[in-house]
Write an enzyme that holds these catalytic residues in place. Structure first.
Site, PDB file in Angstrom:
ATOM      1  CD1 TRP A  75     -12.730   2.903   7.890  1.00  0.00           C
ATOM      2  CD2 TRP A  75     -13.508   1.701   6.169  1.00  0.00           C
ATOM      3  NE1 TRP A  75     -13.049   3.774   6.882  1.00  0.00           N
ATOM      4  CE2 TRP A  75     -13.525   3.066   5.813  1.00  0.00           C
ATOM      5  CE3 TRP A  75     -13.959   0.759   5.243  1.00  0.00           C
ATOM      6  CZ2 TRP A  75     -13.976   3.511   4.571  1.00  0.00           C
ATOM      7  CZ3 TRP A  75     -14.400   1.195   4.004  1.00  0.00           C
ATOM      8  CH2 TRP A  75     -14.401   2.560   3.678  1.00  0.00           C
ATOM      9  CG  ASN A 101      -9.506  -6.609   6.144  1.00  0.00           C
ATOM     10  OD1 ASN A 101     -10.239  -5.772   5.635  1.00  0.00           O
ATOM     11  ND2 ASN A 101      -8.190  -6.586   6.022  1.00  0.00           N
ATOM     12  N   GLY A 102     -12.603  -7.374   4.546  1.00  0.00           N
ATOM     13  CA  GLY A 102     -12.873  -7.513   3.104  1.00  0.00           C
ATOM     14  C   GLY A 102     -14.351  -7.329   2.828  1.00  0.00           C
ATOM     15  CD  GLU A 486       0.049  14.442  -0.332  1.00  0.00           C
ATOM     16  OE1 GLU A 486      -0.839  13.987  -1.060  1.00  0.00           O
ATOM     17  OE2 GLU A 486       0.377  13.925   0.741  1.00  0.00           O
ATOM     18  CE  LYS A 490      -1.807  13.917   3.613  1.00  0.00           C
ATOM     19  NZ  LYS A 490      -1.242  13.158   2.555  1.00  0.00           N
ATOM     20  CD  GLU A 493      -5.563  12.297   4.403  1.00  0.00           C
ATOM     21  OE1 GLU A 493      -6.126  11.214   4.293  1.00  0.00           O
ATOM     22  OE2 GLU A 493      -4.397  12.492   4.034  1.00  0.00           O
ATOM     23  CG  HIS A 509      -9.167  28.437 -17.443  1.00  0.00           C
ATOM     24  ND1 HIS A 509      -9.471  29.014 -18.651  1.00  0.00           N
ATOM     25  CD2 HIS A 509      -7.822  28.368 -17.371  1.00  0.00           C
ATOM     26  CE1 HIS A 509      -8.336  29.271 -19.293  1.00  0.00           C
ATOM     27  NE2 HIS A 509      -7.318  28.895 -18.529  1.00  0.00           N
ATOM     28  CE  LYS A 608      -0.627   4.893   6.520  1.00  0.00           C
ATOM     29  NZ  LYS A 608      -0.370   6.254   6.025  1.00  0.00           N
TER      30      LYS A 608
HETATM   31  O1  M6R Z   1      -1.176   2.580   0.771  1.00  0.00           O
HETATM   32  P1  M6R Z   1      -1.411   3.399  -0.459  1.00  0.00           P
HETATM   33  O2  M6R Z   1      -0.303   4.336  -0.760  1.00  0.00           O
HETATM   34  O3  M6R Z   1      -1.780   2.572  -1.645  1.00  0.00           O
HETATM   35  O4  M6R Z   1      -2.690   4.274  -0.101  1.00  0.00           O
HETATM   36  C1  M6R Z   1      -3.271   5.120  -1.044  1.00  0.00           C
HETATM   37  C2  M6R Z   1      -4.229   6.086  -0.389  1.00  0.00           C
HETATM   38  O5  M6R Z   1      -5.263   5.388   0.243  1.00  0.00           O
HETATM   39  C3  M6R Z   1      -3.540   6.990   0.627  1.00  0.00           C
HETATM   40  O6  M6R Z   1      -2.482   7.682   0.055  1.00  0.00           O
HETATM   41  C4  M6R Z   1      -4.549   7.993   1.208  1.00  0.00           C
HETATM   42  O7  M6R Z   1      -4.977   8.878   0.236  1.00  0.00           O
HETATM   43  C5  M6R Z   1      -3.927   8.737   2.394  1.00  0.00           C
HETATM   44  N1  M6R Z   1      -4.868   8.796   3.479  1.00  0.00           N
HETATM   45  C6  M6R Z   1      -3.526  10.126   2.068  1.00  0.00           C
HETATM   46  O8  M6R Z   1      -2.986  10.796   3.161  1.00  0.00           O
END
Ligand code: M6R
Length: 613
Positions: A75, A101-102, A486, A490, A493, A509, A608
């Site tokens: 990524w 990774n990092g 939320e 969804k 994304e 507003h 993820k």
């Molecule tokens: O693993 P986490 O719950 O800490 O992740 C937080 C966010 O990166 C995660 O919820 C992200 O917003 C998702 N893709 C939402 O569907």
């Protein structure tokens, strides 16, 4: 963010690594690559998904025999997704290779220094600098490779999980971590290394989680763990309780759909052993030693990101109503860079599905340094946030692999509701009868989720109607305002449709200016304490010709007359209603994304778990 996997042992290593990369692809899918020892140290890499790399390697199968191999799925942070920026990277002499990774924050200074010393770079990444540095230390200090890695680690600033492979040390893997996860699988005469346990569980359930500033060396069929000061420690071997089935699609076209439909089970697992209404039992086993800190907290601060932050917003309503403890909800990424005021008596609750989100981890480290007690609410057992917390409660929702978080959200709200009800009962801020009612409601969640999922055909039909919309507005009030956020997240994304979530009353507003006959407006309008108000908000949308999709309580009459579409969900007590009302929104985003031809499980630009800033 980036998946790393490595193997050394008696088997053919490439098939294990490529399969592992596929399992880790949810962490990043810009490019992929492998390095193996097949007569020399050879790297093969390719822009795109792991399948592209596999295609490339199909023709080279005869070259790929090796008992030691490492692989990476990227990524991108530094440097665009391309073949040259894909990992692994060679050192200057091409004798050592790294997967990383990092983020190495001081890479520019290090790179300049290395260039002045004659090193030539072949990528735009920060990671390549790391392996040049290791080789430079190795050559100039006449030390062992593991010592060179250890010394180089003291010179880099940033976060890393790395694995190193050297042509002169067959059968040896060196790994290290700071801030990015790394787990080592221990088989019989074989070792695995990976960003998480999913590539490993097929072969062994015995694992060691590496801690920050630890180095793992596998050589001569032995694992040694030492820290950056060269102090050796005994590996703490844990037995994983993870089934292979739980990380496969099980007949569903996408992980996201599987995970949406798994929710009756994930909530059952989340409640198991914790709630028994018949005996008035509610207990979160992970909260013991510090339970009194929670019960007598002066203030609770929730930290999280994305969907986990939305769960925290729901928790704010639940905790304040039941426990009467003041609550603040913070984006972890903002909290960590402020100088937040933490008093004795403040408690921080960190929410994270992965338990690896870099901002959330940094936020809790900051709060800990200021003296706060930290409770972690994580899904991944043994994750960094779980380990950095004083105590906590796991979601037990099973692995969540789809990038869009679904079953984690419902389990987060369930765990947080249990926590609030437990505290309130101990504090005496809810009546015995309310407590009993809530326990019964918690137990009924799985069957009500099941019933809600039966609406999937209706949601699919509605999705067909709106799949070409360019914008969406989501409205909710009270407990269901965070559900509006939320639902919008969804949709954004995975379908790339612009969507906004708002508290319904805020509409006038500003956002009401957006409404015309082209604008779909999803309203969560359950028969709860905000019902009359939200009916008025729906009227306001209708008066401006917005197209209304309403999530309503079963048996609803009034809204049916004014909305274009209604989705009737089972009645449930208001504080738990987000666990039900979010489900049609998860399905809506899923179907719309599929109808638009989007890659639901691997949406563009996302990964993820966000283990970098
Ligand atoms: O693993 P986490 O719950 O800490 O992740 C937080 C966010 O990166 C995660 O919820 C992200 O917003 C998702 N893709 C939402 O569907």
């Amino acid at each position: 963010m980036c998946g790393i996997v490595a193997y050394t042992g008696y088997r053919e290593a490439y098939p294990i690594v490529i399969k592992g990369l596929k399992r880790l692809e949810y962490r990043g899918y810009d490019s992929a690559g492998i390095a193996l020892l097949n007569g020399g140290l050879n790297i093969y890499k390719k822009k795109g998904k792991v399948a592209e790399l596999e295609k490339l390697l199909e023709e080279k199968k005869d070259e790929l025999h090796s008992h030691t191999c490492m692989g990476h799925t990227r990524w991108a942070t530094h440097g665009e997704p391309s073949d040259r920026n894909a990992h692994p990277h060679y050192s200057n002499s091409r004798g050592i290779a790294i997967i990383h990774n990092g983020i190495i924050e001081n890479y520019e200074a290090l790179k300049k220094d290395m260039q002045m010393r004659g090193h030539t770079f072949h990528s735009d990444t920060d990671s390549e600098v790391f392996i040049h540095l290791i080789e430079d230390v190795y050559e100039n200090n006449q030390c062992s490779l593991e010592d060179a890695v250890r010394i180089a680690l003291t010179m880099v600033v940033g976060a890393y999980a790395i694995v190193i492979l050297s042509k002169d040390h067959p059968g040896q893997l060196i790994a290290a971590r700071k801030g990015s996860p790394l787990v080592i699988g221990i088989g019989k005469d074989e070792f695995f290394m990976a960003s998480d346990a999913t590539p490993i569980i097929e072969y062994t359930n015995e694992v060691v989680y590496l801690n920050d500033f630890e180095i793992a060396i596998v050589k001569n069929n032995t694992l040694t763990i030492k820290n950056i000061e060269d102090k050796i420690s005994t590996p703490y071997i844990q037995k994983l309780d993870l089934e292979l089935d739980s990380i496969e699609k099980g007949g569903y076209p996408h992980f996201m759909l599987k995970e949406i439909f798994e929710q009756p089970k994930s909530i059952t697992d989340c409640l198991r052993g914790r709630v028994k209404s018949a005996s008035g039992h509610l207990m979160l086993g992970g909260i013991r030693q510090y339970a009194n800190k929670l019960i007598h907290a002066d203030r609770i601060i929730f930290v999280g990101c994305g969907t986990s932050w939305h769960a925290a917003l729901v928790a704010e309503y639940i905790f304040e109503e039941f426990t009467r403890i003041p609550v603040e909800v913070e984006y972890a990424s903002e909290f960590r860079y402020r100088n937040p005021i933490i008093h004795e008596g403040d408690v921080v609750i960190a929410i994270s599905q992965s338990g690896e989100t870099a901002d959330t981890l940094a936020a809790i480290e900051l709060a800990k340094a200021k003296g706060a007690i930290i409770f972690g609410v994580c899904n991944v057992v043994g994750s960094s946030i779980a380990r950095a917390s004083h105590e906590g409660a796991y979601l037990h929702a099973g692995p969540e692999i789809g990038v869009a978080s679904t079953k984690a959200f419902t389990a987060q709200v369930t765990v947080l509701a249990m926590m609030a009800i437990m505290i309130a009962h101990k504090k005496g801020t809810i009546t015995e009868s309310r407590y009993q009612e809530l326990l019964v409601d918690l137990e009924q969640l799985p069957s009500k989720i099941e019933k809600t999922l039966q609406l999937h055909k209706l949601v699919e039909t509605i999705s067909e109607e709106f799949k070409n919309a360019r914008n969406f507005l989501y409205l909710g009030r009270g407990y269901n305002f965070p559900v509006a956020l939320e639902g919008a997240l969804k949709l954004k994304e995975i379908s790339y449709i612009h969507a906004e979530g708002y508290p319904a009353a805020e509409m006038k507003h500003g956002p009401i200016a957006l409404i015309d006959e082209e604008m779909p407006v999803v309203v969560i309008a359950l028969q709860d304490s905000s019902y009359e108000k939200i009916v008025s908000n729906i009227q306001e949308v209708r008066a401006r010709k917005g197209r209304i999709i309403a999530i309503v309580t079963e048996g609803e009459e009034q809204i049916r007359k004014i909305a274009d579409f209604v989705i009737e969900v089972p009645r449930i007590s208001e504080p738990l209603s987000p666990i039900i009302s979010v489900i049609p929104l998860q399905l809506l985003s899923y179907y719309i994304a599929v109808m638009r031809g989007c890659n639901v499980d691997q949406p563009r630009n996302l990964a993820k778990s966000v283990t970098v800033e």
